[in-house]
Design an enzyme around this catalytic site. Structure first.
Site, PDB file in Angstrom:
ATOM      1  N   HIS A 110       6.037  -6.521  -1.553  1.00  0.00           N
ATOM      2  CA  HIS A 110       4.983  -6.814  -2.535  1.00  0.00           C
ATOM      3  C   HIS A 110       5.545  -7.315  -3.866  1.00  0.00           C
ATOM      4  CE1 HIS A 110       1.779  -4.094  -0.357  1.00  0.00           C
ATOM      5  NE2 HIS A 110       2.034  -5.218   0.270  1.00  0.00           N
ATOM      6  N   THR A 177       2.862   6.517   1.949  1.00  0.00           N
ATOM      7  CA  THR A 177       1.892   5.414   1.902  1.00  0.00           C
ATOM      8  C   THR A 177       0.597   5.843   2.580  1.00  0.00           C
ATOM      9  OG1 THR A 177       1.429   3.119   2.543  1.00  0.00           O
ATOM     10  CG2 THR A 177       3.014   4.310   3.914  1.00  0.00           C
ATOM     11  N   SER A 178      -0.537   5.403   1.982  1.00  0.00           N
ATOM     12  CA  SER A 178      -1.845   5.820   2.488  1.00  0.00           C
ATOM     13  C   SER A 178      -2.267   5.027   3.711  1.00  0.00           C
ATOM     14  CB  SER A 178      -2.898   5.663   1.391  1.00  0.00           C
ATOM     15  OG  SER A 178      -2.993   4.306   1.015  1.00  0.00           O
TER      16      SER A 178
HETATM   17  P1  OAD Z   1      -1.448   4.720  -2.241  1.00  0.00           P
HETATM   18  O1  OAD Z   1      -1.728   5.161  -3.641  1.00  0.00           O
HETATM   19  O2  OAD Z   1      -2.540   4.046  -1.505  1.00  0.00           O
HETATM   20  O3  OAD Z   1      -0.992   5.975  -1.359  1.00  0.00           O
HETATM   21  C1  OAD Z   1      -0.017   6.856  -1.804  1.00  0.00           C
HETATM   22  C2  OAD Z   1       0.265   7.873  -0.712  1.00  0.00           C
HETATM   23  O4  OAD Z   1       1.314   8.710  -1.144  1.00  0.00           O
HETATM   24  C3  OAD Z   1      -0.924   8.784  -0.359  1.00  0.00           C
HETATM   25  O5  OAD Z   1      -1.073   8.857   1.049  1.00  0.00           O
HETATM   26  C4  OAD Z   1      -0.516  10.146  -0.945  1.00  0.00           C
HETATM   27  O6  OAD Z   1      -1.002  11.237  -0.155  1.00  0.00           O
HETATM   28  C5  OAD Z   1       0.989  10.059  -0.872  1.00  0.00           C
HETATM   29  N1  OAD Z   1       1.686  10.881  -1.892  1.00  0.00           N
HETATM   30  C6  OAD Z   1       1.315  11.147  -3.164  1.00  0.00           C
HETATM   31  N2  OAD Z   1       2.228  11.896  -3.781  1.00  0.00           N
HETATM   32  C7  OAD Z   1       3.219  12.122  -2.893  1.00  0.00           C
HETATM   33  C8  OAD Z   1       4.450  12.846  -2.920  1.00  0.00           C
HETATM   34  N3  OAD Z   1       4.873  13.502  -4.011  1.00  0.00           N
HETATM   35  N4  OAD Z   1       5.211  12.862  -1.798  1.00  0.00           N
HETATM   36  C9  OAD Z   1       4.816  12.207  -0.671  1.00  0.00           C
HETATM   37  N5  OAD Z   1       3.671  11.518  -0.574  1.00  0.00           N
HETATM   38  C10 OAD Z   1       2.874  11.466  -1.673  1.00  0.00           C
HETATM   39  O7  OAD Z   1      -0.132   3.809  -2.306  1.00  0.00           O
HETATM   40  P2  OAD Z   1       0.437   2.776  -1.228  1.00  0.00           P
HETATM   41  O8  OAD Z   1       0.127   3.223   0.160  1.00  0.00           O
HETATM   42  O9  OAD Z   1       1.844   2.527  -1.576  1.00  0.00           O
HETATM   43  O10 OAD Z   1      -0.341  -3.202  -3.380  1.00  0.00           O
HETATM   44  O11 OAD Z   1      -0.409   1.490  -1.558  1.00  0.00           O
HETATM   45  C11 OAD Z   1      -0.150   0.311  -0.844  1.00  0.00           C
HETATM   46  C12 OAD Z   1      -0.419  -0.895  -1.695  1.00  0.00           C
HETATM   47  O12 OAD Z   1      -1.730  -0.806  -2.251  1.00  0.00           O
HETATM   48  C13 OAD Z   1       0.474  -1.008  -2.926  1.00  0.00           C
HETATM   49  O13 OAD Z   1       1.709  -1.614  -2.646  1.00  0.00           O
HETATM   50  C14 OAD Z   1      -0.341  -1.850  -3.846  1.00  0.00           C
HETATM   51  C15 OAD Z   1      -1.680  -1.182  -3.649  1.00  0.00           C
HETATM   52  O14 OAD Z   1      -2.799  -1.936  -3.908  1.00  0.00           O
HETATM   53  C16 OAD Z   1      -0.517  -4.222  -4.253  1.00  0.00           C
HETATM   54  O15 OAD Z   1      -0.673  -4.060  -5.444  1.00  0.00           O
HETATM   55  C17 OAD Z   1      -0.486  -5.557  -3.606  1.00  0.00           C
END
Ligand code: OAD
Length: 233
Positions: A110, A177-178
């Site tokens: 990204h 990642t969610s």
């Molecule tokens: P999300 O904010 O959607 O998800 C974060 C995940 O991390 C969730 O499933 C939480 O439960 C988990 N989480 C939170 N704290 C944690 C911890 N301390 N240890 C382990 N897990 C934890 O973020 P992403 O999945 O990365 O894209 O989002 C994907 C994409 O959506 C990003 O790259 C971004 C966003 O829109 C763009 O901007 C293009």
């Protein structure tokens, strides 16, 4: 004939950087609860109001520059160094905490906050701390500098390279990642179709948890070092 080296492909998301103080997107109070995606993370939003978009990424760039790698980033770097096979890290994160933790050859699908991209000629260069609509490209001189971030509606970087890695993976691991944003959310299915084992490491089960063969739930700074230690002993 040489035995095939094992390959682990790891996909990381915002959860791995959460304990370094960087907000996630979709947890309670996350970035997408505070900002409208269509305003700050789409090419159309940038065309409408480039200053708003630059302000958003300038603030995130400063915050990410001050953040330190945590035990989860460091454990993955250790795994890369000591695992007898290959460890490929693919991240959706635009921070550089994997690199600060010592990881090598991280694939930033990204983009990166530290990068600037010219919307006119596609030239890339290190982003200044603050970018604004008047910032010019050092190659074309056009005032069309944008953050080197993949926005919604754009194609993530290195997709062919990632697919090639997935096709050779013996183990695919998704961390923090969610599993709501494609194409990254589709990697678990792709890896399975190529015969890989799959592991989800997350604070809690993601929407796609049932597509993984195994799981480790809890904060990344605990679960990731534990998993790496188990793998290396
Ligand atoms: P999300 O904010 O959607 O998800 C974060 C995940 O991390 C969730 O499933 C939480 O439960 C988990 N989480 C939170 N704290 C944690 C911890 N301390 N240890 C382990 N897990 C934890 O973020 P992403 O999945 O990365 O894209 O989002 C994907 C994409 O959506 C990003 O790259 C971004 C966003 O829109 C763009 O901007 C293009």
């Amino acid at each position: 004939m040489q035995a095939k080296r094992e390959k682990i492909v790891i996909l990381t998301g915002a959860g791995i950087s959460a304990e370094s103080g960087l907000g996630t997107f979709r947890d309670e109070g996350g970035l997408w609860a505070q900002h409208a995606i269509e305003d700050v993370a789409t090419p159309e939003g940038f065309a409408r109001n480039p200053r708003l978009v630059h302000d958003f990424y300038n603030a995130r760039r400063i915050q990410a520059a001050e953040a330190k790698a945590n035990k989860a980033h460091q454990a993955l770097a250790q795994l890369q160094e000591h695992f007898p096979g290959e460890v490929v890290i693919v991240t959706q994160n635009v921070d550089s905490l994997h690199e600060k933790g010592g990881a090598r050859n991280v694939i930033h699908m990204h983009g990166v906050l530290e990068g600037a991209l010219c919307a006119t000629c596609d030239h890339r260069w290190p982003a200044p701390d603050e970018m604004e609509p008047e910032t010019t490209c050092p190659h074309s001189s056009a005032p069309s500098a944008r953050p080197d971030i993949v926005w919604f509606g754009e194609i993530p970087y290195a997709m062919e390279e990632i697919e090639a890695h997935l096709s050779e993976a013996s183990l695919f691991v998704a961390i923090g990642t969610s599993a709501q944003v494609y194409p990254a959310a589709g990697f678990v299915e792709a890896a399975r179709s190529f015969g890989a084992e799959t592991l989800e490491i997350n604070l809690e089960p993601s929407d796609l948890a049932n597509r993984f063969h195994s799981h480790r739930f809890g904060p990344a700074t605990e679960t990731v070092p534990e998993w790496v230690a188990a793998l290396l002993t």
